[in-house]
Design a protein around this motif. Structure first.
Motif, PDB file in Angstrom:
ATOM      1  N   ALA A 134      26.972  54.389  35.355  1.00  0.00           N
ATOM      2  CA  ALA A 134      26.178  53.485  36.197  1.00  0.00           C
ATOM      3  C   ALA A 134      26.308  52.036  35.754  1.00  0.00           C
ATOM      4  CB  ALA A 134      24.713  53.923  36.184  1.00  0.00           C
ATOM      5  N   SER A 135      26.396  51.792  34.443  1.00  0.00           N
ATOM      6  CA  SER A 135      26.437  50.412  33.945  1.00  0.00           C
ATOM      7  C   SER A 135      27.853  49.933  33.657  1.00  0.00           C
ATOM      8  CB  SER A 135      25.593  50.309  32.666  1.00  0.00           C
ATOM      9  OG  SER A 135      26.099  51.164  31.658  1.00  0.00           O
ATOM     10  N   ALA A 136      28.864  50.710  34.012  1.00  0.00           N
ATOM     11  CA  ALA A 136      30.255  50.325  33.744  1.00  0.00           C
ATOM     12  C   ALA A 136      30.700  49.229  34.708  1.00  0.00           C
ATOM     13  CB  ALA A 136      31.175  51.529  33.867  1.00  0.00           C
ATOM     14  N   ILE A 137      31.633  48.404  34.251  1.00  0.00           N
ATOM     15  CA  ILE A 137      32.243  47.384  35.110  1.00  0.00           C
ATOM     16  C   ILE A 137      33.363  48.048  35.891  1.00  0.00           C
ATOM     17  CG2 ILE A 137      33.469  45.182  35.187  1.00  0.00           C
ATOM     18  CD1 ILE A 137      32.116  44.422  32.585  1.00  0.00           C
ATOM     19  N   ARG A 138      33.163  48.209  37.189  1.00  0.00           N
ATOM     20  CA  ARG A 138      34.173  48.860  38.027  1.00  0.00           C
ATOM     21  C   ARG A 138      35.065  47.840  38.726  1.00  0.00           C
ATOM     22  NH1 ARG A 138      29.751  52.358  38.527  1.00  0.00           N
ATOM     23  NH2 ARG A 138      28.797  51.086  40.139  1.00  0.00           N
ATOM     24  N   ARG A 139      34.476  46.733  39.120  1.00  0.00           N
ATOM     25  CA  ARG A 139      35.255  45.703  39.814  1.00  0.00           C
ATOM     26  C   ARG A 139      34.590  44.346  39.608  1.00  0.00           C
ATOM     27  NH1 ARG A 139      33.103  49.031  43.426  1.00  0.00           N
ATOM     28  NH2 ARG A 139      35.127  50.019  43.755  1.00  0.00           N
ATOM     29  N   LYS A 195      36.360  30.605  52.777  1.00  0.00           N
ATOM     30  CA  LYS A 195      36.467  31.089  51.403  1.00  0.00           C
ATOM     31  C   LYS A 195      37.649  32.045  51.270  1.00  0.00           C
ATOM     32  CE  LYS A 195      33.297  35.021  52.076  1.00  0.00           C
ATOM     33  NZ  LYS A 195      33.241  34.868  53.515  1.00  0.00           N
ATOM     34  N   THR A 196      38.017  32.296  50.014  1.00  0.00           N
ATOM     35  CA  THR A 196      39.015  33.301  49.663  1.00  0.00           C
ATOM     36  C   THR A 196      38.421  34.147  48.552  1.00  0.00           C
ATOM     37  OG1 THR A 196      40.860  31.844  50.240  1.00  0.00           O
ATOM     38  CG2 THR A 196      41.352  33.708  48.807  1.00  0.00           C
ATOM     39  N   GLU A 197      38.337  35.445  48.774  1.00  0.00           N
ATOM     40  CA  GLU A 197      37.737  36.336  47.780  1.00  0.00           C
ATOM     41  C   GLU A 197      38.793  37.316  47.263  1.00  0.00           C
ATOM     42  OE1 GLU A 197      34.232  38.329  49.079  1.00  0.00           O
ATOM     43  OE2 GLU A 197      32.992  36.517  48.997  1.00  0.00           O
ATOM     44  N   LEU A 198      38.892  37.376  45.940  1.00  0.00           N
ATOM     45  CA  LEU A 198      39.807  38.304  45.276  1.00  0.00           C
ATOM     46  C   LEU A 198      38.975  39.367  44.569  1.00  0.00           C
ATOM     47  CD1 LEU A 198      42.636  39.148  44.212  1.00  0.00           C
ATOM     48  CD2 LEU A 198      42.250  37.570  42.298  1.00  0.00           C
ATOM     49  N   GLU A 199      39.123  40.608  45.003  1.00  0.00           N
ATOM     50  CA  GLU A 199      38.421  41.721  44.358  1.00  0.00           C
ATOM     51  C   GLU A 199      39.344  42.346  43.319  1.00  0.00           C
ATOM     52  OE1 GLU A 199      37.775  45.828  46.034  1.00  0.00           O
ATOM     53  OE2 GLU A 199      35.749  45.017  46.307  1.00  0.00           O
ATOM     54  N   ILE A 200      38.895  42.318  42.070  1.00  0.00           N
ATOM     55  CA  ILE A 200      39.698  42.784  40.947  1.00  0.00           C
ATOM     56  C   ILE A 200      39.138  44.107  40.454  1.00  0.00           C
ATOM     57  CG2 ILE A 200      40.413  42.271  38.593  1.00  0.00           C
ATOM     58  CD1 ILE A 200      40.023  39.297  39.303  1.00  0.00           C
ATOM     59  N   GLU A 201      40.013  45.085  40.316  1.00  0.00           N
ATOM     60  CA  GLU A 201      39.620  46.373  39.734  1.00  0.00           C
ATOM     61  C   GLU A 201      40.483  46.622  38.507  1.00  0.00           C
ATOM     62  OE1 GLU A 201      39.418  51.112  40.946  1.00  0.00           O
ATOM     63  OE2 GLU A 201      39.504  49.577  42.514  1.00  0.00           O
ATOM     64  N   PRO A 202      39.878  46.606  37.299  1.00  0.00           N
ATOM     65  CA  PRO A 202      40.676  46.845  36.080  1.00  0.00           C
ATOM     66  C   PRO A 202      41.335  48.218  36.104  1.00  0.00           C
ATOM     67  CG  PRO A 202      38.479  45.979  35.545  1.00  0.00           C
ATOM     68  CD  PRO A 202      38.460  46.349  37.002  1.00  0.00           C
ATOM     69  N   ARG A 203      42.256  48.425  35.184  1.00  0.00           N
ATOM     70  CA  ARG A 203      42.983  49.693  35.125  1.00  0.00           C
ATOM     71  C   ARG A 203      42.060  50.853  34.751  1.00  0.00           C
ATOM     72  NH1 ARG A 203      48.553  49.105  35.320  1.00  0.00           N
ATOM     73  NH2 ARG A 203      49.307  46.969  35.003  1.00  0.00           N
ATOM     74  N   TYR A 204      40.930  50.544  34.126  1.00  0.00           N
ATOM     75  CA  TYR A 204      39.986  51.589  33.729  1.00  0.00           C
ATOM     76  C   TYR A 204      38.571  51.016  33.827  1.00  0.00           C
ATOM     77  CZ  TYR A 204      40.691  48.824  29.496  1.00  0.00           C
ATOM     78  OH  TYR A 204      40.834  47.794  28.616  1.00  0.00           O
ATOM     79  N   PRO A 205      37.556  51.872  34.109  1.00  0.00           N
ATOM     80  CA  PRO A 205      36.178  51.370  34.130  1.00  0.00           C
ATOM     81  C   PRO A 205      35.772  50.921  32.726  1.00  0.00           C
ATOM     82  CG  PRO A 205      36.204  53.757  34.252  1.00  0.00           C
ATOM     83  CD  PRO A 205      37.625  53.315  34.391  1.00  0.00           C
ATOM     84  N   MET A 206      35.091  49.794  32.627  1.00  0.00           N
ATOM     85  CA  MET A 206      34.734  49.225  31.332  1.00  0.00           C
ATOM     86  C   MET A 206      33.297  49.585  30.987  1.00  0.00           C
ATOM     87  SD  MET A 206      36.479  45.459  31.404  1.00  0.00           S
ATOM     88  CE  MET A 206      35.753  45.094  29.799  1.00  0.00           C
ATOM     89  N   ARG A 246      36.979  46.402  26.013  1.00  0.00           N
ATOM     90  CA  ARG A 246      37.596  45.092  26.235  1.00  0.00           C
ATOM     91  C   ARG A 246      38.814  45.204  27.145  1.00  0.00           C
ATOM     92  NH1 ARG A 246      35.063  44.289  21.405  1.00  0.00           N
ATOM     93  NH2 ARG A 246      34.461  42.126  20.944  1.00  0.00           N
ATOM     94  N   THR A 247      39.162  44.091  27.754  1.00  0.00           N
ATOM     95  CA  THR A 247      40.390  43.992  28.535  1.00  0.00           C
ATOM     96  C   THR A 247      40.818  42.532  28.575  1.00  0.00           C
ATOM     97  OG1 THR A 247      41.469  44.568  30.630  1.00  0.00           O
ATOM     98  CG2 THR A 247      39.271  43.654  30.773  1.00  0.00           C
ATOM     99  N   ALA A 248      42.063  42.305  28.893  1.00  0.00           N
ATOM    100  CA  ALA A 248      42.593  40.945  29.043  1.00  0.00           C
ATOM    101  C   ALA A 248      43.468  40.916  30.286  1.00  0.00           C
ATOM    102  CB  ALA A 248      43.398  40.536  27.809  1.00  0.00           C
ATOM    103  N   PHE A 249      43.316  39.887  31.098  1.00  0.00           N
ATOM    104  CA  PHE A 249      44.103  39.777  32.319  1.00  0.00           C
ATOM    105  C   PHE A 249      44.245  38.320  32.716  1.00  0.00           C
ATOM    106  CE2 PHE A 249      39.678  40.430  33.551  1.00  0.00           C
ATOM    107  CZ  PHE A 249      39.454  39.423  34.472  1.00  0.00           C
TER     108      PHE A 249
END
Length: 613
Positions: free
Chosen positions: A273-278, A310-321, A326-329
């Motif tokens: 529930a508290s993971a960063i999905r996007r 506007k321009t919106e970019l929806e980012i989804e990491p390779r794995y839920p955080m 950590r991740t870097a992009f």
């Protein structure tokens, strides 16, 4: 431990109240505080009505913060009060600065708000104060499993901490959800849904402090950029290239135990529930050439929406955080130059947003680098808040002295810092011609060099030893190539002999098979005659000494292969004439087939070795 820390803060503030001097000239006739805890960033909006109860003119108001809060203060502004329910549209803010007031307790941090005009005796003035805090919400418990909910703790005071007396004060705490684990209950406290209200409290003396603790559920992701480096590169040829490098961590409750991808996929809102999905990045309207990649490469799990606003970019990491992960992009995009670059008083300046385009991200260290065109000078920066700045150099294609880079650093950055800033510089328009002219002259010089090279004899003297050695080596190479071609033709003839045997097994035509054998023998004899003078030449040449053993070995192997193939052919034809069965024929030639296969592999290896040399 948390309760001990709270008691210590209360004890220190109690000592403060005992000996801190009161500022009697001003009185806060009404204070309305609203604490918003719906995200990881705590925002406290206070509406203050100030009255001058003294006889002198007052031009500033002091704001007090406990040391435990002041170290997390990221943004502080004072603005006119537009009235309850009205949208602020003036954009006016009053100067706010850190002060070290005399005879004030060291456990408190004071900021001064300069009023637009002095307050005389009996005058009053109402304004709003917005204080934004990062890392003020503490996970409790600090570690949770994948299936647990995230609980947070927030500490503050039900009474408004101020060096002035307060006549009437109220406080409301807005939470992300109505599920509250616990909260401090004192006089005039009530809970309505996801909001806790304290007050009203009347006639509070200076430095009043009534500690409260709220323990509540919040599954909002804690996206924290430990470092964000934004590079804004200006090209006067019509484009601005923005590149943003993120080092992101989930700053919420630390994840413990094993992670189950199956449970997460089945019930993502329960088992994560508290993971960063996007993440959603709000880019300028006409952003183009947008990309998103990490250390592995391009990440395709992203979506882009764009319109004229506007321009919106929806980012989804390779794995839920999860907490502590950590991740870097990197995000990159281009912007049209004419919408951000302007000219005033003989100077050009870029007017662009400073902060992070991703929603509700806390940035521990934000570095913005503005890369100016080569030849820019008289550089200056105008920003709406204090920044650490320095200059660097960057070398790119066709640069000679490097491009000046203005580097700006801000710690503890929040979305409120996403404001416009300007970088001013002088640039001579004629300098734009330098790069294309240099490119033109470079290509011209390349063609001239090619023409000279084609028409000038740069060979070594034909009487020198090195030139003669080169000629001899060329002759050796030519001879080896001819031998290589003859061997290839021999192998083709061998294949034809094998094909005649296959035709024999299919048709039973013995005479045709013998005719094919006879033709092959004649061709192989002619090729053997062609090879003899070539071998003799190599044997007489010193240049071929290191290659000769391998060439001779190859010739011997080919000859041996030819002999065994002919033995196989004679055996099979003889068996057909005697009308032996297929099993008997296979037994008679089995040993020959094995030797032929091995020899063919040795021949191929030697040919490959000689080709490499």
């Amino acid at each position: 431990m948390r309760k001990m820390g709270l008691r210590l803060d209360v004890f220190l503030l109690a000592l403060t109240i005992l000996w801190a001097p009161a500022l009697s000239d001003l009185v806060l006739s009404k204070v309305d505080r609203r604490i918003d805890l719906t995200s990881q960033i705590a925002r406290i909006t206070s509406t203050l009505k100030v009255e001058n109860a003294g006889s002198g003119l007052v031009s500033e108001v002091l704001l007090a913060f406990p040391e435990s809060q002041a170290k997390h203060l990221a943004h502080l502004t004072a603005t006119p009060n537009e009235g309850k329910g009205k949208v602020k549209g003036s954009g006016i803010s009053y100067p706010v600065q850190l002060v070290h007031a005399k005879d004030m307790p060291p456990s408190l941090t004071f900021y001064s708000v300069s009023l637009p005009k002095g307050l005389g005796k009996g005058d009053s003035f109402t304004f709003d104060v917005l204080a934004v805090f990062t890392h003020a919400l503490k996970p409790f418990p600090e570690k949770i499993t994948q299936a647990d909910i995230q609980l947070l703790v927030f500490q503050d005071s039900a009474h408004y901490l101020s060096p002035y007396a307060v006549k009437v004060q109220t406080l409301s705490v807005k939470l992300p959800d109505a599920r509250i684990e616990s909260y401090t209950r004192i006089e005039n406290t009530k809970n309505i849904g996801s909001e806790i209200k304290y007050g009203p409290y009347e006639n509070l003396p200076p430095y009043s402090y009534s500690p409260i603790v709220v323990h509540f559920e919040s599954n909002q992701p804690f996206a924290v950029a430990e470092e964000l480096v934004r590079e804004i590169e200006i090209s006067h040829w019509g484009n601005i290239q923005v590149t943003e490098h993120y080092k992101l961590v989930h700053g919420g409750a630390q994840s413990k135990g094993e992670f189950s991808r199956l449970d997460y996929q089945a019930r993502p809102h329960v088992r994560g529930a508290s993971a960063i999905r996007r993440l959603v990045a709000k880019l300028p309207p006409r952003a183009h050439s947008v990309y998103y990649r990490d250390e592995i490469g391009n990440v395709s799990t992203s979506n882009l929406w764009s319109d004229f606003k506007k321009t919106e970019l929806e980012i989804e990491p390779r794995y839920p955080m999860f907490g502590g992960w950590r991740t870097a992009f990197t995000i990159g995009y281009g912007l049209p130059l004419h919408e951000f670059l302007f000219e005033s008083d003989g100077k050009r300046f870029i007017n662009i947003s400073f902060g992070c385009p991703i929603n509700e991200v806390v940035i521990d260290t934000l570095i913005v680098k503005v890369v100016l065109p080569e030849g820019s000078k008289d550089i200056s920066v105008s920003a709406p808040f204090p920044l650490k700045q320095w200059q660097e150099k960057k070398f790119s294609h066709l640069d000679l002295v490097g491009r000046p880079v203005v580097a700006l650093e801000k710690t503890n950055a929040v979305p409120e810092h996403n404001q416009k800033f300007q970088v001013y510089y002088k640039f001579n328009s004629l300098a734009m011609l330098w790069e294309p002219l240099m490119l033109i002259f470079g290509i011209f010089f390349l063609f001239v060099t090619g023409i000279v090279y084609m028409h000038v004899d740069m060979s070594i003297s034909k009487s020198s030893a090195s030139y003669l050695a080169k000629l001899q080596w060329d002759e050796v190479q030519a001879a080896i190539q001819q031998i290589r071609n003859i061997i290839t033709r021999c192998l083709v003839i061998h294949d034809k002999v094998e094909a005649s045997l296959r035709d024999l097994s299919r048709t039973g035509d013995i005479q045709a098979c013998k005719a094919a054998r006879k033709a092959a023998d004649g061709l192989l004899k002619e090729l053997s005659k062609e090879m003899k003078p070539l071998l003799a030449f190599l044997q007489s040449s010193q240049q071929a000494a290191h290659l000769l053993p391998k060439v001779e070995e190859l010739v011997v192997k080919v000859k041996d292969l030819e002999e065994r193939l002919m033995v196989k052919h004679s055996t099979i034809v003889d068996c057909y004439e005697k009308k032996y069965g297929g099993r008997e024929i296979e037994n008679r030639v089995a040993s020959q087939v094995q030797k032929i296969t091995a020899l063919r592999q040795e021949v191929d290896d030697l040919v490959e070795f000689i080709d490499e040399i």
